[in-house]
Scaffold this motif. Structure first.
Motif, PDB file in Angstrom:
ATOM      1  N   ALA A  59       0.769  -1.296   0.020  1.00 44.65           N
ATOM      2  CA  ALA A  59       0.068   0.133  -0.020  1.00 44.65           C
ATOM      3  C   ALA A  59       0.573   1.760  -0.061  1.00 44.65           C
ATOM      4  O   ALA A  59       0.661   2.131  -0.869  1.00 44.65           O
ATOM      5  N   SER A  60       1.852   1.590   0.928  1.00 50.04           N
ATOM      6  CA  SER A  60       2.896   2.168   0.875  1.00 50.04           C
ATOM      7  C   SER A  60       3.695   3.124  -0.541  1.00 50.04           C
ATOM      8  O   SER A  60       3.727   3.334  -1.038  1.00 50.04           O
ATOM      9  N   CYS A  61       3.750   1.468  -0.952  1.00 51.64           N
ATOM     10  CA  CYS A  61       4.190   1.984  -2.804  1.00 51.64           C
ATOM     11  C   CYS A  61       3.827   1.949  -3.241  1.00 51.64           C
ATOM     12  O   CYS A  61       3.705   2.849  -4.156  1.00 51.64           O
ATOM     13  N   ALA A  62       2.147   1.754  -3.648  1.00 49.43           N
ATOM     14  CA  ALA A  62       1.276   1.968  -4.536  1.00 49.43           C
ATOM     15  C   ALA A  62       0.916   3.768  -3.973  1.00 49.43           C
ATOM     16  O   ALA A  62       0.849   4.639  -5.058  1.00 49.43           O
ATOM     17  N   ALA A  63       1.404   4.735  -2.624  1.00 47.98           N
ATOM     18  CA  ALA A  63       0.703   5.193  -2.584  1.00 47.98           C
ATOM     19  C   ALA A  63       1.370   6.701  -3.276  1.00 47.98           C
ATOM     20  O   ALA A  63       1.130   7.595  -3.385  1.00 47.98           O
ATOM     21  N   ALA A  64       3.056   6.010  -3.201  1.00 49.31           N
ATOM     22  CA  ALA A  64       4.423   6.599  -3.202  1.00 49.31           C
ATOM     23  C   ALA A  64       4.405   6.543  -4.837  1.00 49.31           C
ATOM     24  O   ALA A  64       4.548   7.779  -5.248  1.00 49.31           O
ATOM     25  N   HIS A  65       3.463   6.051  -5.309  1.00 48.98           N
ATOM     26  CA  HIS A  65       3.689   5.621  -7.283  1.00 48.98           C
ATOM     27  C   HIS A  65       2.256   6.280  -7.389  1.00 48.98           C
ATOM     28  O   HIS A  65       3.285   7.728  -8.893  1.00 48.98           O
ATOM     29  N   THR A  66       1.560   7.046  -6.918  1.00 45.91           N
ATOM     30  CA  THR A  66       0.391   7.611  -6.944  1.00 45.91           C
ATOM     31  C   THR A  66       0.769   9.081  -6.885  1.00 45.91           C
ATOM     32  O   THR A  66       0.907  10.560  -8.057  1.00 45.91           O
ATOM     33  N   ILE A  67       1.871   9.566  -5.714  1.00 48.86           N
ATOM     34  CA  ILE A  67       2.053  10.426  -5.126  1.00 48.86           C
ATOM     35  C   ILE A  67       2.803  10.873  -6.682  1.00 48.86           C
ATOM     36  O   ILE A  67       2.897  12.654  -6.535  1.00 48.86           O
ATOM     37  N   SER A  68       3.762  10.420  -6.541  1.00 48.89           N
ATOM     38  CA  SER A  68       5.035  10.521  -8.048  1.00 48.89           C
ATOM     39  C   SER A  68       4.447  10.638  -9.524  1.00 48.89           C
ATOM     40  O   SER A  68       5.325  11.332 -10.298  1.00 48.89           O
ATOM     41  N   THR A  69       3.727  10.240  -9.908  1.00 54.26           N
ATOM     42  CA  THR A  69       2.898  10.490 -10.990  1.00 54.26           C
ATOM     43  C   THR A  69       2.082  11.781 -10.950  1.00 54.26           C
ATOM     44  O   THR A  69       1.219  11.882 -10.522  1.00 54.26           O
ATOM     45  N   PRO A  70       2.859  12.243 -12.131  1.00 53.69           N
ATOM     46  CA  PRO A  70       2.401  13.471 -12.764  1.00 53.69           C
ATOM     47  C   PRO A  70       1.000  13.297 -12.797  1.00 53.69           C
ATOM     48  O   PRO A  70       1.123  12.768 -13.814  1.00 53.69           O
TER      49      PRO A  70
END
Length: 62
Positions: free
Chosen positions: A26-37
């Motif tokens: 879940a933390s990896c998915a959240a980090a990916h979502t936040i870092s994607t423009p």
């Protein structure tokens, strides 16, 4: 050093307690979502919305 000794020296992988796999993923998915423009809007959708807005303005003006 023989092959048997080399294998004995290598540490085995192990899991650390405290973080569940669910939380880690879940933390990896959240980090990916936040870092994607943000994605650019679809040009066809924007054009359709602009046409509808112009039609609404003309209808109100009439």
């Amino acid at each position: 050093m023989s092959t048997a000794e080399t294998k004995a020296v290598q540490p085995r992988p192990y899991a650390l307690p405290g973080v569940s796999m669910h939380d880690l993923l879940a933390s990896c998915a959240a980090a990916h979502t936040i870092s994607t423009p943000p994605r650019l809007p679809d040009p066809e959708t924007v054009e359709r919305a602009e046409r509808a807005e112009r039609a609404e303005v003309r209808r109100k003006a009439a």
